[in-house]
Scaffold this active site. Structure first.
Site, PDB file in Angstrom:
ATOM      1  NE  ARG A 192      -3.027  -0.421   3.379  1.00 28.21           N
ATOM      2  CZ  ARG A 192      -3.960   0.040   4.209  1.00 28.21           C
ATOM      3  NH1 ARG A 192      -5.097   0.486   3.745  1.00 28.21           N
ATOM      4  NH2 ARG A 192      -3.746   0.044   5.504  1.00 28.21           N
ATOM      5  CB  SER A 201       5.444  -6.631   7.353  1.00 28.25           C
ATOM      6  OG  SER A 201       4.719  -5.441   7.200  1.00 28.25           O
ATOM      7  CG  ASP A 203       3.675  -6.028  10.145  1.00 27.88           C
ATOM      8  OD1 ASP A 203       4.565  -6.317  10.964  1.00 27.88           O
ATOM      9  OD2 ASP A 203       3.041  -6.903   9.504  1.00 27.88           O
TER      10      ASP A 203
HETATM   11  C1  BG6 Z   1      -1.957  -4.217   7.558  1.00 26.22           C
HETATM   12  C2  BG6 Z   1      -0.604  -3.600   7.640  1.00 26.22           C
HETATM   13  O1  BG6 Z   1      -2.908  -3.371   8.054  1.00 26.22           O
HETATM   14  O2  BG6 Z   1      -1.952  -5.445   8.238  1.00 26.22           O
HETATM   15  C3  BG6 Z   1       0.420  -4.527   7.033  1.00 26.22           C
HETATM   16  O3  BG6 Z   1      -0.579  -2.310   7.112  1.00 26.22           O
HETATM   17  C4  BG6 Z   1       0.354  -5.815   7.754  1.00 26.22           C
HETATM   18  O4  BG6 Z   1       1.672  -3.994   7.041  1.00 26.22           O
HETATM   19  C5  BG6 Z   1      -1.019  -6.340   7.678  1.00 26.22           C
HETATM   20  O5  BG6 Z   1       1.347  -6.711   7.328  1.00 26.22           O
HETATM   21  C6  BG6 Z   1      -1.191  -7.668   8.256  1.00 26.22           C
HETATM   22  O6  BG6 Z   1      -2.280  -8.200   7.706  1.00 26.22           O
HETATM   23  P1  BG6 Z   1      -2.336  -9.220   6.497  1.00 26.22           P
HETATM   24  O7  BG6 Z   1      -3.532 -10.011   6.838  1.00 26.22           O
HETATM   25  O8  BG6 Z   1      -2.495  -8.403   5.281  1.00 26.22           O
HETATM   26  O9  BG6 Z   1      -1.082 -10.012   6.544  1.00 26.22           O
HETATM   27  C1  GLC Z   2       6.324 -12.120   9.848  1.00 24.42           C
HETATM   28  C2  GLC Z   2       7.449 -11.127   9.843  1.00 24.42           C
HETATM   29  C3  GLC Z   2       7.209 -10.049  10.863  1.00 24.42           C
HETATM   30  C4  GLC Z   2       5.865  -9.447  10.649  1.00 24.42           C
HETATM   31  C5  GLC Z   2       4.795 -10.510  10.681  1.00 24.42           C
HETATM   32  C6  GLC Z   2       3.434  -9.966  10.453  1.00 24.42           C
HETATM   33  O1  GLC Z   2       6.364 -12.767  11.049  1.00 24.42           O
HETATM   34  O2  GLC Z   2       8.656 -11.789  10.111  1.00 24.42           O
HETATM   35  O3  GLC Z   2       8.200  -9.074  10.766  1.00 24.42           O
HETATM   36  O4  GLC Z   2       5.619  -8.509  11.633  1.00 24.42           O
HETATM   37  O5  GLC Z   2       5.083 -11.460   9.705  1.00 24.42           O
HETATM   38  O6  GLC Z   2       3.294  -9.380   9.225  1.00 24.42           O
END
Ligand code: BG6
Ligand code: GLC
Ligand code: BG6
Ligand code: GLC
Length: 951
Positions: free
Chosen positions: A580, A641, A698
């Site tokens: 995003r 993340s 994240d």
């Molecule tokens: C989002 C974050 O809201 O949630 C991301 O902005 C994050 O960075 C994510 O990794 C986690 O959710 P998903 O389900 O998309 O892995």
């Molecule tokens: C994985 C990544 C971690 C992140 C998580 C959730 O565990 O290693 O950094 O926060 O996913 O997205």
């Protein structure tokens, strides 16, 4: 000119014609006035030379019609009765009104119809119809029921009349002695154990298949000492008393249920069982969610309506005639089984007798002559009624029957009595049709269908006498339903044996499914252990930088926002389901956001690092174009993340990829530099520039984003594609310059040192082996969206290979990795979804199965996702207790900012997580606050805070 027999035959034909016209609902003859009757008679007198004869017939005919006016029910009345019965069914199904309901709607604990895999050899007892039978039923091994591998042998044993009103033990001793005699006569081994199926045609309250408390006797039974007692237990005791045989009573079912099962064997649409015999009753398959009296919402259960009791509370009073009242008053059970007494074989003859008697007493029959026989209860039976209505021979039969009763009937007496029989038996068919229409309408409504295709399995002597009438009326009342009636070919015993066979198959299936899912069900002790291991992992990570399973990475975020942040920031967010790009404008405690979502194709996730970062730069360029900000030079926060070693807020070295990423040449490199270089590469083509102020995980972004709303938020949790937690750690633990620092725990690595081996199942091992990072992120692989569907698929594969699912068919679809995305898991487990919808989701995924298969799939999903939520709860308990202890508090109030599709979309995950945390960390009051705008906003906030701190 005419011999008497030809006159008779002609008159009969004319009579039949007028009778059928008069009985046809379109003609509503009973509503015509006297003038019309006279007119018809006049016409007929002119038209036919034998009008005198005909006049007599017609006169008797209309006389009866007027006398039995109340028994002639037209369609509007039937619809009204049908609506009343629907209301009664509702009452019976509801926990609040069941106790007072006249229609008991008894759950039978029969949940499935045969699927063709049952086999075995059974003995069966069939008690409660006009005949008591003992049977042997063989479902030949290897043949499968649907291929016709059922063989039966039976013997009818008379029941001495005195036993019908004797003691319960005497009746059941007779039953078990008959059974022993049967085994002996058929040379069936007395030593070998025989499973026994019991058709017991009376109302019973079941709590399981092999237990049933007798609610009350009905029909001609009035046995003492059994009401409220467990009939199966009584039978078992009698079998023990008789001794010398080895039988095990496995299931007891009502005759309606057994009839439905018998017919369901040949017709998968058979969801209703109907008896119109000595007594009358119906059962049908109801959605369990509508049955208050049985726990659970999944699947279906057969409900024995015991519709014979319809009217016991007065609901039919305006349809009851004086003759019905008389039959009731003289019966075994006055005030009870009112509907049954208007409909079933035990009472039809008596109703006819009472009508004939009354008409004779009034001088309308037999010139007022009444015999003793006519005054005697039971002298006209249902068999007589049927004989009187016989096509062609009916009038002669009527004359013979009446003569037998010491009466001297004239031809018009015979016509009149025959017509009485027809009206009484027609009313019976009409009432059954009204009841059945109510059941079918309910099924149609339950299934949300405009038309219904359904089969009704039927048995009983009365039905066999007048099958077509019922069919016609039902089709007239429910023109939109395609109803097929199937006569049970071999009584209800085959069905009872099938129930037993299904029960045996389900019991063994249940046991195997339970055994398979058992390792996913974690005890409190196991969860405490996980909490303790997580705690030890957190401590070890803080001490032994880098080498421990849980990395505990410093984030260089020292404080949560305080609301003074302002200005415009860019935020980039990589690592969740999507990438995003976002623009955030902070102004006086307010944030305005604009964003665009981009997908990252798998080949980019797993290509080269350069390709990945070029793709991101391309997305950013597109976003700036979209926002019309190409030349703006904005500070940017980068949510990345994945685990990064940080030495400052704006640098982060990727430790290792996790989740689905595997781009080359990235691990060990600073991701901020890689992004800058990618932008530079683009800038050679003269585009834009970025000032990357912060790189954040994240979890950290989520915590910051939620802390903007709630200052108590000092933990960030992601339960999405991956899982992770960050929290504000005390200075002494992390050598922070300031009082606290946020630590990105990377808790997904718990277990990478083997510490979770005792809870890891073979299915988890398979998922780990097939992943792109075997041996790593073991906790994440038990708990996060990317893996739960895969674990479910492994379990389903195993169950299917074991023949417990999808009829043992391992399809290519089931072998396809990744078919179960988190969103499907969430949909399948939704409480609002009926089983049929679950089945259709599975069908969309290419998994075609039965409703029973859907129940198992849902159960597997439930076990896997529940374990995930519990493990996260155990981990969270470790984190909050650590924070509480660090701060030397007895009690901690804290908020956790949460994000991720699993947390947000799964119907139960959030609740189980909260419950588990509460139980395992009783000294902490933990509030979970879902993040609203993702962690991008948090990254922008961190950039703002960093800007403030560093001038
Ligand atoms: C989002 C974050 O809201 O949630 C991301 O902005 C994050 O960075 C994510 O990794 C986690 O959710 P998903 O389900 O998309 O892995
Ligand atoms: C994985 C990544 C971690 C992140 C998580 C959730 O565990 O290693 O950094 O926060 O996913 O997205
Ligand atoms: C039979 C069943 O086929 O039908 C009995 O085996 C059942 O259990 C009966 O009660 C109903 O018919 P009737 O006419 O014998 O009461
Ligand atoms: C009576 C019984 C019922 C049975 C029916 C048909 O109504 O109460 O259980 O199904 O007769 O035999």
């Amino acid at each position: 000119m005419y011999n008497s027999s030809s006159v008779h035959t002609t008159c009969l034909s004319l009579f039949s014609l007028s009778a059928s016209l008069c009985l046809h609902p379109l003609f509503k003859v009973h509503q015509w006035g006297d003038k019309s009757v006279r007119l018809i008679n006049l016409c007929l007198s002119v038209c036919f030379p034998f009008s005198a004869f005909f006049f007599l017939f017609i006169l008797s005919f209309f006389q009866v019609d007027r006398f039995l006016y109340a028994m002639r029910l037209h369609d509007d009345q039937l619809k009204d009765i049908s609506a009343r019965f629907q209301a009664e069914m509702k009452k019976g199904l509801s926990a609040e009104s069941n106790a007072a309901a006249a229609v008991k709607m008894l759950p039978t604990h029969v949940r499935s119809t045969p699927d063709g895999t049952e086999k075995g050899q059974f003995v069966a007892l069939d008690l409660g119809g006009s005949k008591f039978k003992v049977l042997q039923v063989k479902v030949r091994e290897g043949m499968g029921i649907r291929r016709g591998g059922v063989e039966m042998e039976e013997k009818i044993y008379p029941i001495p009349k005195e036993l019908l009103s004797g003691r319960g033990t005497e009746l059941f001793d007779h039953v078990s002695e008959s059974l022993k005699d049967f085994l002996h006569e058929k040379n069936i081994s007395l030593e070998k154990k025989h499973p026994l199926a019991f058709t017991f045609s009376f109302p019973c309250e079941h709590s399981k298949l092999d237990q049933g408390l007798l609610v009350n006797w009905s029909k001609n039974y009035r046995v003492r000492g059994l009401q409220g007692k467990d009939v199966v237990k009584t039978l078992r005791e009698a079998i023990d008393r008789t001794g010398g045989m080895n039988v095990e009573v496995l299931a007891m079912v009502n005759d309606t249920v057994a009839t439905m099962m018998t017919c369901g064997f040949d017709d998968q649409y058979c969801d209703v069982g109907l008896i119109i015999g000595t007594g009358t009753n119906a059962c049908y398959m109801e959605g369990l969610r509508n049955v208050d009296l049985v726990e659970g919402d999944e699947g279906r259960m057969c409900i024995n309506t015991e519709w014979g009791g319809f009217g016991d509370d007065g609901a039919l009073n305006d349809y009851i005639t004086e003759f019905d009242r008389e039959v009731d008053a003289a019966s075994n059970n006055p005030g009870k089984q009112i509907f049954e007494k208007m409909v079933s074989g035990m009472y039809l003859g008596e109703l006819v007798r009472l009508v004939v008697l009354k008409m004779a007493k009034r001088g309308k029959l037999f010139d007022g002559q009444v015999s003793d026989a006519l005054r005697t209860t039971g002298k006209i039976t249902t068999a007589h009624v049927a004989a009187m209505e016989q096509y062609k021979t009916g009038l002669n039969n009527t004359r013979d029957i009446l003569t037998e009763l010491d009466l001297n009937p004239s031809p018009d007496d015979c016509v009149a009595v025959q017509h009485i029989s027809t009206i009484v038996s027609f009313r019976s068919s009409n009432l059954v049709a009204a009841g059945l229409a109510a059941i079918l309408s309910r099924i149609k409504r339950n299934r949300n269908l405009r038309t219904l295709r359904i089969t009704v399995g039927v048995d009983g002597t009365v039905y066999k006498t007048y099958p077509k009438r019922l069919h016609k009326v039902v089709r007239r009342l429910l023109p939109e339903c395609h109803v097929r009636f199937v006569l049970s070919d071999s009584g209800s015993s085959k069905g009872a044996a099938l129930v037993t066979a299904v029960a045996q198959r389900l019991a063994s299936l249940r046991q195997q499914v339970d055994e398979t899912l058992c390792p996913f069900k974690l005890s409190q002790e196991q969860l405490q252990l996980v909490k303790a291991r997580m705690r030890a992992g957190l401590e070890a990570g803080l001490k032994t930088k880098g080498s421990s399973a849980i990395k505990m990475l410093p984030s260089y975020v020292y404080r949560t926002p305080d609301g003074t942040e302002h200005g415009k920031y860019l935020a980039l967010d990589l690592g969740g389901t999507n990438f995003r790009a976002m623009m955030v404008n902070f102004k006086r405690q307010n944030a305005r956001l604009y964003h665009k979502i981009y997908t990252i194709p798998l080949e980019i996730m797993q290509g080269t690092g350069e390709e990945l970062f070029d793709h991101i730069a391309q997305c950013v360029s597109d976003f700036l174009d979209y926002m019309g900000m190409k030349n703006a030079h904005l500070p940017a926060g980068f949510t990345f993340s994945f685990p990064c070693e940080q030495t400052a807020i704006d640098t982060g070295t990727l430790v290792s990829w996790t989740k689905g990423y595997k781009a080359t040449d990235c691990e060990g490199h600073d991701v901020v530099s890689m992004l800058r270089e990618a932008i530079k590469r683009r800038n050679n083509n003269a585009t834009f520039d970025l000032d990357i102020v912060a790189v954040v995980n994240d979890t950290v972004g989520t915590m910051m984003s939620c802390a903007y709303e709630d200052p108590q938020c000092e933990i960030g949790l992601i339960a999405g594609t991956g899982t992770n937690v960050c929290y504000m750690e005390e200075k002494k633990e992390v050598d922070a310059e300031l009082s606290k620092m946020c630590i990105n725990t990377e808790w997904g690595g718990l277990g990478d040192d083997g510490s979770l081996d005792d809870i890891i199942t073979p299915y988890d091992m398979e998922v780990n082996q097939n992943s792109i990072n075997p041996g790593r992120q073991r906790f994440e692989k038990l708990t996060s969206g990317m893996y739960l569907g895969e674990i479910v698929r492994q379990v389903l594969l195993d169950l299917t290979r074991g023949g417990l699912l999808f009829r043992g068919h391992v399809t290519e679809t089931l072998k396809t990795p990744g078919i179960f995305e988190t969103k499907y898991l969430s949909q399948i487990e939704s409480d609002r979804l009926a089983l049929l919808q679950v089945r259709s989701i599975l069908q969309q995924l290419g998994l075609k199965g039965t409703c029973d298969d859907s129940i198992i799939v849902k159960e597997v999903c439930g076990a896997v996702s529940r374990r995930a939520a519990q493990l996260c709860g155990a981990g969270m308990a470790a984190v909050v207790d650590k924070i509480r202890e660090n701060r030397g508090l007895d009690h901690l109030n804290i908020t956790v900012g949460v994000d991720g599709a699993l947390y947000k979309l799964h119907p139960h995950f959030s609740r189980v997580l909260k419950d588990t945390t509460e139980v395992l960390a009783p000294q902490c009051n933990v509030t979970f606050l879902p993040s609203e705008e993702g962690s991008g906003k948090g990254a922008a906030l961190i950039s703002a805070v960093a800007r403030q701190m560093h001038g």
